[in-house]
Design an enzyme around this catalytic site. Structure first.
Site: not given
Length: 484
Positions: A102, A334
């Protein structure tokens, strides 16, 4: 000045305790695995609805972090990528760990024994045998700069007082035997309490001694941990860069284009640590500068000038072009969000132009839009004719043309149990909400679905993000042939 000194202190502290064999190469290639389970393929529209909902929740949470320890994590497996490594040294102590990779998080954490996950029914759980048992001997001290970083720069004196270190020991900085207090993190629909530990972490030929991580014994709604690749000081790249700048200051990934196809998901996506020889020798990458976000320094934010639909250029609102002093604005690149989220004004303009071109050929499928959470959607009784979509970044006046499958998904739709299904197609960009509500965080998010089929490079030394079209499955094969 104090903040800068604190950062240098922390980096020096980590540098002392991490090592790697002297034979380290300039590049390390690791596999990323897509996390969609077979059960989720029973209904495409239900899978899309779940994924769209999670993307929206994550985006809105990124803009509403009013607590000092909040992070933005996936809510459940579905459209995210996992990274595996081994914790501990020696065959008897080694423990396999699998985490979400992430770029929107700045800490590495995972479940540890004893482990309790509240409200995790129906979610994959690591199970007792899959959660490592970390002893107190590996605990980080309350006076460590790493402890202060985990507690949002709280002073070591306050932290050692919380750890019940005696006053005379606090005054003489003699609290090394007192463990860092547990810290609290919250995310979109859950939270966790974790302790800070340090242990050996191994990935392929890479061995990191005394790597710092969070060990969660209790979580709410999240049974799987996260490998934070954000810009924070305790993130994986930051810790890696302290002992091997050539590996930690630059990383890239190339997400295999799966379009929710189970066969494609089985192919690994390469995560490349370091500078790859010949990776950009022909100037294939399109770069845009990273923007500094004073409120959310761990985000990889870039500026967006506009989006082109066909030959029409649609300017982006000012909030997407830069990040202001309050941390509002910009676009976050992201890996943990699936679908790109846009402010309502830009989204509506893109949809209007898209529908003007596609809607005169194909009928709108309003029912499908309600079932998937995506739109506009169309019934495709003939070959779909859709315009090109181009992202125009503000930094370096650069543009990226999205492959059609990255923004228009075609599938067979039918109600659950229906014997006949009809071919439909949906635009895969989402409405992030009214522009007036976008204060305090990013104005938009570039999701991993739109990043498929690109090698996305994070050049932390030159403070930029780059994009280059790739056949990611072939790139994985070629990189492994080179390694062997």
């Amino acid at each position: 000045m104090a903040s800068s000194a604190r950062k240098l202190e922390l980096l020096w502290f980590i540098l002392i305790f991490i090592s790697v064999p002297a034979s380290s190469s300039q590049t390390l290639v690791l596999p990323l695995t897509h996390s969609i389970s077979k059960e989720q393929f029973n209904s495409t529209h239900n899978l899309l609805k779940s994924t769209a909902t999670r993307s929206a929740v994550r985006f809105h949470h990124q803009r509403q972090r009013h607590r000092p320890h909040q992070v933005s994590l996936p809510l459940s497996p579905g459209s995210d990528y996992t990274l595996s490594f081994t914790l501990g040294s020696g065959p008897a102590q080694a423990h396999p760990i699998t985490l979400y990779m992430d770029t929107g998080s700045d800490l590495v954490w995972f479940p540890c024994a004893p482990f309790e996950c509240i409200l995790c029914e129906g979610k994959p759980s690591p199970g007792p045998s899959r959660t490592p048992n970390i002893t107190r001997a590996h605990a980080v001290s309350c006076q460590s700069p790493a402890c202060s970083a985990a507690h949002s720069s709280t002073s070591s004196s306050d932290l050692c007082a919380m750890a019940r270190c005696p006053l005379d020991a606090i005054e003489t900085s003699d609290c090394s035997s007192s463990a860092c207090p547990p810290f609290y993190y919250a995310y979109g629909d859950g939270s966790l309490i974790a302790n800070l530990y340090r242990h050996t972490l191994s990935m392929s030929s890479l061995v990191l001694k005394n790597f710092t991580f969070g060990c969660a014994h209790t979580t709410l709604g999240e049974p799987t941990g996260v490998a934070g690749f954000g810009r924070g000081l305790l993130s994986f790249p930051a810790q890696l860069a302290t002992f091997s700048p050539q590996l930690g200051n630059r990383f890239s990934y190339c997400l295999v284009s799966h379009s929710f196809n189970g066969d494609r998901i089985r192919r690994p996506s390469p995560l490349i640590l370091g500078r790859r020889d010949g990776g950009d020798e022909h100037g294939e990458f399109v770069y845009t500068s990273l923007l500094r976000n004073p409120k959310h320094p761990y985000f990889y934010s870039v500026g967006l000038a506009g989006i082109s639909v066909g030959k029409r250029d649609i300017p982006a609102p000012e909030i997407l072009r830069k990040v202001d002093a309050t941390g509002s604005g910009g676009v976050v690149v992201d890996s943990g969000t699936t679908f790109t989220m846009l402010p309502a004004s830009l989204y509506n303009s893109v949809v209007a132009e898209f529908d003007r071109r596609v809607g005169r050929i194909h009928k709108r499928a309003s029912e499908v839009e309600g079932k998937t959470g995506l739109g506009p959607c169309y019934y495709l009784d003939t070959v779909a004719q859709v315009p090109a979509v181009t992202l125009r970044f503000a930094g370096n006046d650069s543009s990226v043309v999205l492959p059609r499958r990255n923004y228009f998904y075609e599938f067979l739709y039918g109600e659950d149990g229906a014997t006949t299904k009809r071919r439909v197609g949906c635009m895969m960009l989402m409405n992030g909400g009214d522009d007036s509500e976008l204060s305090g965080g990013p104005g938009a998010t570039l999701g991993n679905y739109q990043q498929q089929g690109f090698e996305v490079i994070y050049d932390l030394e030159k403070q930029r993000v780059g994009f280059a079209r790739r056949q990611c499955a072939l790139l994985w094969d070629s990189l492994n042939r080179e390694k062997n």
